[in-house]
Scaffold this motif. Structure first.
Motif, PDB file in Angstrom:
ATOM      1  N   GLU A 294       0.819  -1.220   0.000  1.00 14.77           N
ATOM      2  CA  GLU A 294       0.000   0.000   0.000  1.00 14.77           C
ATOM      3  C   GLU A 294       0.852   1.270   0.000  1.00 14.77           C
ATOM      4  O   GLU A 294       0.563   2.229  -0.723  1.00 14.77           O
ATOM      5  CB  GLU A 294      -0.921   0.001   1.218  1.00 14.77           C
ATOM      6  N   THR A 295       1.899   1.299   0.793  1.00 13.05           N
ATOM      7  CA  THR A 295       2.733   2.501   0.890  1.00 13.05           C
ATOM      8  C   THR A 295       3.346   2.857  -0.450  1.00 13.05           C
ATOM      9  O   THR A 295       3.283   4.013  -0.906  1.00 13.05           O
ATOM     10  CB  THR A 295       3.846   2.300   1.925  1.00 13.05           C
ATOM     11  N   TYR A 296       3.919   1.868  -1.119  1.00 14.81           N
ATOM     12  CA  TYR A 296       4.576   2.129  -2.403  1.00 14.81           C
ATOM     13  C   TYR A 296       3.555   2.465  -3.493  1.00 14.81           C
ATOM     14  O   TYR A 296       3.793   3.331  -4.337  1.00 14.81           O
ATOM     15  CB  TYR A 296       5.413   0.915  -2.819  1.00 14.81           C
ATOM     16  N   ILE A 297       2.412   1.779  -3.469  1.00 15.32           N
ATOM     17  CA  ILE A 297       1.374   2.044  -4.470  1.00 15.32           C
ATOM     18  C   ILE A 297       0.844   3.470  -4.319  1.00 15.32           C
ATOM     19  O   ILE A 297       0.559   4.149  -5.320  1.00 15.32           O
ATOM     20  CB  ILE A 297       0.232   1.018  -4.345  1.00 15.32           C
ATOM     21  N   THR A 298       0.725   3.945  -3.076  1.00 17.24           N
ATOM     22  CA  THR A 298       0.259   5.314  -2.838  1.00 17.24           C
ATOM     23  C   THR A 298       1.211   6.326  -3.456  1.00 17.24           C
ATOM     24  O   THR A 298       0.781   7.297  -4.103  1.00 17.24           O
ATOM     25  CB  THR A 298       0.121   5.577  -1.330  1.00 17.24           C
TER      26      THR A 298
END
Length: 312
Positions: A19-23
């Motif tokens: 989630e962090t990287y996709i954000t």
């Protein structure tokens, strides 16, 4: 159908895991698309069209809160219009100031609505936004979608009428001010679209909040029909010269996209609906429980077979 449900589960697991990287990635992509769109429609200041500046601004947006993308986009628009004519930049800056005051007051979390509305507008399917925000947002999302529409028509206006801007003298500048305000705020098509989007968004929100079976599908259908009807009525009353065929086709495409959204966000199994009743000392409670459609994704099992080799 089972394979689609398994794909949905894989997507959800993948997003949760990264989630962090996709954000960071989606904020960078959204900022890059927004800035590139502004540069393609305006592009009057060469420094702002430099790919290095665009990339640095997009990277900065990726690591900062999403609302910063709206702020950066506004800076790019005002910068280009300053190179075109200072009157255009001044009026646009005032419009943005008023928009930001209302935006941060009513719908500060609807960054995607403000940014994606112009993107879909120039893709000729802006009807996606009132349906999507009615399903995922709240009635206050009308503010964000309306701002997105205003920005869209603003970009179109300055892009189309660029040759008529730029004047010398106080009287000419005053006339230009009045012409710009009349051209931006007196656009009947924009007013009709804002009203139609607001009506559709609120209807979609009200229906999808009900306990009706297939409420999201009903909301999408009602929202799409209300969009077409409102735009047709507005066109007949104000002679906006909107392409009715384009409106109908774009709305149908938008409704189809919303069915995809409904599959990922609100896929329920109405065949297993349960209605339960219970009470306490003060109330009777009637509860309708509808289970989500889920499927367990198969786990891959790897067997290791070690064959002992006999040495003679």
């Amino acid at each position: 159908m089972t394979s689609l449900l398994e794909f949905k589960q894989y997507v959800k697991r993948f997003y949760i895991k990264f989630e962090t990287y996709i954000t960071y990635v989606w904020k960078f992509i959204l900022a890059f698309i927004s800035i590139s769109l502004i540069n393609s429609k305006l592009g009057y200041m060469d420094a702002l069209t430099n790919i290095a500046i665009v990339m640095m601004a997009s990277l900065l947006c990726a690591i900062l809160p999403p609302n910063f993308i709206v702020f950066i986009s506004a800076i790019f628009i005002v910068g280009h219009l300053y190179s075109l004519a200072i009157e255009c930049a001044l009026i646009t800056a005032i419009v943005f100031l008023l928009m930001f005051l209302l935006y941060f007051r009513f719908s500060p979390k609807d960054t995607l609505a403000v940014l994606l509305t112009p993107v879909f507008f120039f893709m000729h399917i802006p009807y996606v936004m009132p349906l999507a925000m009615g399903l995922l947002g709240a009635p206050t999302s009308v503010v964000s979608v309306s701002f997105g529409l205003i920005i869209s028509y603003m970009l179109s206006y300055f892009s189309t009428n660029a040759a008529s801007f730029g004047s010398d003298g106080v009287e000419e500048a005053a006339n230009e001010f009045s012409n710009i305000i009349a051209g931006m705020l007196g656009n009947k098509a924009m007013v009709v679209m804002i009203v139609a989007f607001a009506v559709s968004l609120v209807l979609v929100y009200i229906i999808r909040r009900t306990s009706l079976d297939h409420s999201w599908k009903i909301a999408i259908a009602v929202g799409a029909v209300s969009l077409i009807i409102c735009i047709l009525v507005g066109d007949m009353m104000n002679d906006t010269q909107l392409s009715i065929g384009g409106v109908i086709f774009g709305t149908i495409v938008s409704a189809a996209l919303m069915l995809v959204l409904e599959f990922f966000a609100f896929n329920l199994d109405y065949s297993r609906t349960e209605k339960v009743q219970f009470e306490d000392d003060e109330y009777y409670y009637y509860v309708k429980a509808v289970p989500k459609v889920t499927v367990s994704t198969p786990e891959r099992k790897v067997k290791k077979i070690n064959r002992a080799r006999e040495q003679h």
